[in-house]
Write an enzyme that holds these catalytic residues in place. Structure first.
Site, mmCIF file in Angstrom:
data_model
loop_
_atom_site.group_PDB
_atom_site.id
_atom_site.type_symbol
_atom_site.label_atom_id
_atom_site.label_comp_id
_atom_site.label_asym_id
_atom_site.label_seq_id
_atom_site.Cartn_x
_atom_site.Cartn_y
_atom_site.Cartn_z
ATOM 1 N N LYS A 66 0.808 -1.219 0.000
ATOM 2 C CA LYS A 66 0.000 0.000 0.000
ATOM 3 C C LYS A 66 0.848 1.280 0.000
ATOM 4 O O LYS A 66 0.478 2.273 -0.610
ATOM 5 C CB LYS A 66 -0.946 0.024 1.212
ATOM 6 C CG LYS A 66 -2.155 -0.890 1.047
ATOM 7 C CD LYS A 66 -3.074 -0.831 2.245
ATOM 8 C CE LYS A 66 -4.147 0.198 2.060
ATOM 9 N NZ LYS A 66 -5.298 -0.011 2.979
ATOM 10 N N ASP A 103 -9.955 4.399 1.156
ATOM 11 C CA ASP A 103 -10.221 4.151 2.581
ATOM 12 C C ASP A 103 -10.876 5.374 3.237
ATOM 13 O O ASP A 103 -11.733 5.228 4.112
ATOM 14 C CB ASP A 103 -8.923 3.818 3.326
ATOM 15 C CG ASP A 103 -8.421 2.420 2.991
ATOM 16 O OD1 ASP A 103 -9.247 1.557 2.653
ATOM 17 O OD2 ASP A 103 -7.191 2.206 3.051
#
Ligand code: ATR
Length: 274
Positions: A66, A103
């Protein structure tokens, strides 16, 4: 032509993302597929070139890539820049990749599902200052919340506020939880303490929201305690599905897909693994 999608990470076998996205692909009768593909640490760069050649439409990125993916992808959304991590890649027409972080909108969408339609002016207690906290702080700060960030390693709390927020916020040690939890409008637990079998002791919730970002076994003890203390508890599964929905929307340039339908499917799967 079939639109190929995948989640890449290591390990990746446990990921619920294929199930979530296939629920929507099937429901909307799209000519698309979603796979989970193991890409070991250090191999993301080579893998992205390979996926571009194979004309993948998009990728979800999970651990351990990520953050490292930013070394490879230079076309990034402002959220990716601030959070320092990406979870969604979309192939540009020239074969390069565009990085987004869903997110942050995923958290706001998950909060809205449980009745928090605006965080403007709300006092939010955020527990933790790791990767999961960064997206939460970016989203909540952007929404106008006043944040208190408590972390085991206090300096890290100050650093993530500096990195991810436009405004100043308070921070301190986890030992102050009782005092701040008593006054906060709601709590977001981003820590991985549950993975170590630990949970935080809370004062009375009186019906306020305790948003636990974990789901499944790691969140269990914290959720049980929060409920016993009178908190309205939401686990991280809603956020998982909401961030997936944001990715889906980006790839197919469509409205948000049906959150409740995918959430129901995930809850069934987790029950089977209990
Ligand atoms: P993630 O990407 O899931 O956020 P991370 O970046 O490793 O994972 O961050 C984990 C967070 O949980 C950190 O805030 C960590 O505190 P430290 O910054 O002090 O390491 C917190 N954490 C992990 N285990 C914990 C525990 N047993 N008690 C309290 N906090 C814990």
């Amino acid at each position: 032509m079939i639109q190929r999608l995948a989640v890449i990470g290591d390990p990746v076998g446990h990921s619920l993302s294929p199930q979530i996205h296939m629920t929507w692909i099937d429901a909307q009768k799209r000519n698309a597929s979603y796979e989970s593909i193991r890409v070991p640490k250090g191999e993301a760069d080579r893998a992205l070139q390979d996926f571009a050649r194979k004309e993948f439409r998009g990728l979800n990125v999970t651990l351990p890539h990520k953050e490292a993916i930013l070394e490879t992808v230079s076309d990034r959304s402002p959220a990716v820049e601030a959070i320092g991590a990406a979870n969604t890649l979309t192939r540009n027409p020239d074969g390069s990749w565009r990085a987004d972080n869903t997110d942050a909108p995923g958290l706001m969408c998950a909060l809205e599902r449980v009745g928090v339609s605006s965080v403007d002016g709300k006092t939010v207690l955020v527990l933790g200052a790791g990767g999961a906290a960064r997206a939460a702080l970016y989203a909540l700060d952007g929404g106008g919340a006043d944040l208190i960030v408590l972390n085991r390693t206090v300096e890290k709390a100050g650093m993530v506020i500096e990195a991810c927020c436009d405004r100043d916020h308070r921070f301190g040690p986890l030992e102050d939880i009782d005092r701040h939890a008593a006054k906060a409008d709601f709590i977001v637990n981003t820590t991985s303490a549950g993975h170590a079998g630990e949970h935080f002791v809370l004062p009375d919730g009186n019906g306020r929201l305790f948003f636990e970002m974990s789901y499944g076994a790691p969140g269990k003890a914290q959720i049980a305690h929060a409920k016993a203390q009178g908190w309205e508890v939401e686990d991280g599964l809603g956020m998982l599905v909401c961030q997936a929905a944001e990715s889906f929307r980006i790839w197919f340039d469509c409205d948000l897909p049906d959150i409740e339908m995918a959430l129901e499917a995930c809850r069934e799967t987790l029950k089977l693994h209990e």
